[in-house]
Design a protein around this motif. Structure first.
Motif, PDB file in Angstrom:
ATOM      1  N   PRO A 131       0.808  -1.227   0.000  1.00 63.15           N
ATOM      2  CA  PRO A 131       0.000   0.000   0.000  1.00 63.15           C
ATOM      3  C   PRO A 131       0.837   1.272   0.000  1.00 63.15           C
ATOM      4  N   SER A 132       2.132   1.168   0.299  1.00 60.72           N
ATOM      5  CA  SER A 132       2.991   2.359   0.302  1.00 60.72           C
ATOM      6  C   SER A 132       3.411   2.742  -1.108  1.00 60.72           C
ATOM      7  N   THR A 133       3.893   1.767  -1.879  1.00 62.03           N
ATOM      8  CA  THR A 133       4.300   2.037  -3.261  1.00 62.03           C
ATOM      9  C   THR A 133       3.129   1.907  -4.228  1.00 62.03           C
ATOM     10  N   ARG A 134       1.983   1.440  -3.697  1.00 61.80           N
ATOM     11  CA  ARG A 134       0.765   1.255  -4.484  1.00 61.80           C
ATOM     12  C   ARG A 134       0.984   0.256  -5.619  1.00 61.80           C
ATOM     13  N   GLU A 135       1.676  -0.820  -5.282  1.00 60.69           N
ATOM     14  CA  GLU A 135       1.914  -1.902  -6.232  1.00 60.69           C
ATOM     15  C   GLU A 135       1.071  -3.107  -5.827  1.00 60.69           C
ATOM     16  N   PHE A 136       0.463  -3.762  -6.796  1.00 57.28           N
ATOM     17  CA  PHE A 136      -0.479  -4.856  -6.545  1.00 57.28           C
ATOM     18  C   PHE A 136      -0.142  -6.006  -7.490  1.00 57.28           C
TER      19      PHE A 136
END
Length: 387
Positions: A131-136
């Motif tokens: 959730p910090s780098t917004r990578e999924f």
């Protein structure tokens, strides 16, 4: 008049990186555009580790609240990013919706965090999320071979953790394969259990040995502790704890604390308590709850007891200075301070027993996924809307 000359001070690169490692991920993301060497430095294992250690040292935790507003197919689970002012006043900063899990009934269950990474899953669906780098990252379907003549397969308990020897993130998942052959005879269908292990490095699944126990339960807390993941389990009618070592990929068991009660009368939740395995017990009945916390340091010892907290249902997590985040009987988020016995309503609500608190430190750990935008995830800022 003498002209004043302007001088530029060049700081040593090591000092610049040390300063940068203390900044939030949002700032580092902007600074990546300044110059290519900075962008490359932010992706090195040394910088990623230093950045995370600084956040842990300074107790820089972020809070996510998983919740739902109802109990129908139209009521979607979502995450709320909580903002805290000096660790006291809590408010919803933004709501986050994950389309990948919108068609699932209970979705998603959350495991972790592990170095700032969360594992989200429901039935056969599983993903990793920073959730910090917004990578999924959506995990690939399992390639583990199922037994022949299987009628259906269900996916049960899951664990998520980090292998420090190979610098790899792993997901272990329990699978049950059902056969329908005996159903016409009126007897229960046969089944075969499997356990499969996903590696982020290889981006693939493999089969591992099945332990001779039955695991159960949905964790409210982070059950990954110092290299191992823990589940509640039953073996020959005895309740115990099952662990999986992420390095040697082996299962082992340990006993429950002798807490002076039974699991027929008490709920049990396992958790990471300041880097050691903890077990918190609280009564199933009544709205005046007591909480006993035990920790494993070679053997089980009682860490503390909280007596008779009125009007609460269940614990959701610990906050700074050992304060307890709880769900009230009115399904509000409340904060209890054991030292003062103060119970504070935070004005944040959800449908009953859908709340889960995730406290994580910001992390730059890459998960080889796609951006939230590419996965159609939506972050909606919350202004004057109710919490």
């Amino acid at each position: 008049m003498q002209e004043i000359s302007k001088t530029r001070i060049d700081l040593p690169e090591m000092l610049v990186m040390e300063i940068m490692s203390k900044l939030p991920v949002k700032s580092l993301t902007r600074f990546r555009c300044v110059c290519k060497p900075w962008s490359s430095s932010f992706q090195t294992p040394h910088f990623i580790t230093q950045h995370q250690q600084n956040n842990l040292k300074n107790n820089n935790f972020n809070l996510l609240l998983k919740r739902c507003n109802g109990n129908t197919r139209d009521d979607i689970h979502y995450f709320s990013q909580l903002f805290t002012e000096k660790g006291q006043n809590f408010s919803v900063n933004q709501n986050i919706h994950l389309p990948f899990f919108e068609n699932c009934w209970y979705a998603p269950e959350v495991d972790g965090p592990c170095n700032g990474i969360l594992c989200l899953h429901d039935a056969g669906k599983a993903s990793l999320w920073n959730p910090s780098t917004r990578e999924f990252k959506i995990l690939p379907p399992s390639s583990v071979q199922r037994p022949s003549l299987v009628d259906s397969t269900s996916f049960g308990c899951l664990g998520f953790g980090y292998d420090s020897q190979t610098d790899d993130y792993k997901v272990v998942r329990f699978v049950t394969n059902y056969f329908k052959e005996n159903e016409d005879e009126g007897s229960m269908a046969d089944w075969i259990h499997q356990v499969e292990l996903y590696s982020l490095k290889s981006d693939s699944w493999k089969e591992v040995s099945v332990p001779d126990v039955h695991v159960y339960g949905s964790p409210l807390f982070n059950n990954y502790v110092n290299g191992s993941y823990y589940w509640q389990a039953i073996q020959n009618s005895d309740y115990l704890i099952l662990s999986f070592d992420m390095v040697n990929e082996k299962f082992s068991t340990l006993p429950l604390p002798e807490f002076g009660g039974t699991l027929a009368q008490h709920y049990l939740q396992l958790l990471d308590f300041n880097g050691v395995l903890g077990a918190i017990f609280y009564p199933r009945e009544g709205t005046d709850k007591s909480f006993d916390l035990w920790v494993m340091n070679g053997s089980w010892t009682k860490q503390f007891s909280v007596e008779s907290v009125p009007g609460v249902e269940r614990p959701l997590g610990f906050w700074k200075n050992d304060k307890l985040l709880l769900e009230s009987s009115d399904h509000e988020l409340v904060l209890f301070d054991p030292s003062t016995q103060e119970l504070k309503n935070l004005g944040i609500h959800a449908y009953r027993e859908t709340m889960q608190i995730i406290a994580y430190v910001e992390s730059l750990v890459p998960i080889n996924g796609r951006s939230e935008h590419e996965e159609r995830m939506i972050r909606r800022p919350v202004g004057g809307a109710p919490n």
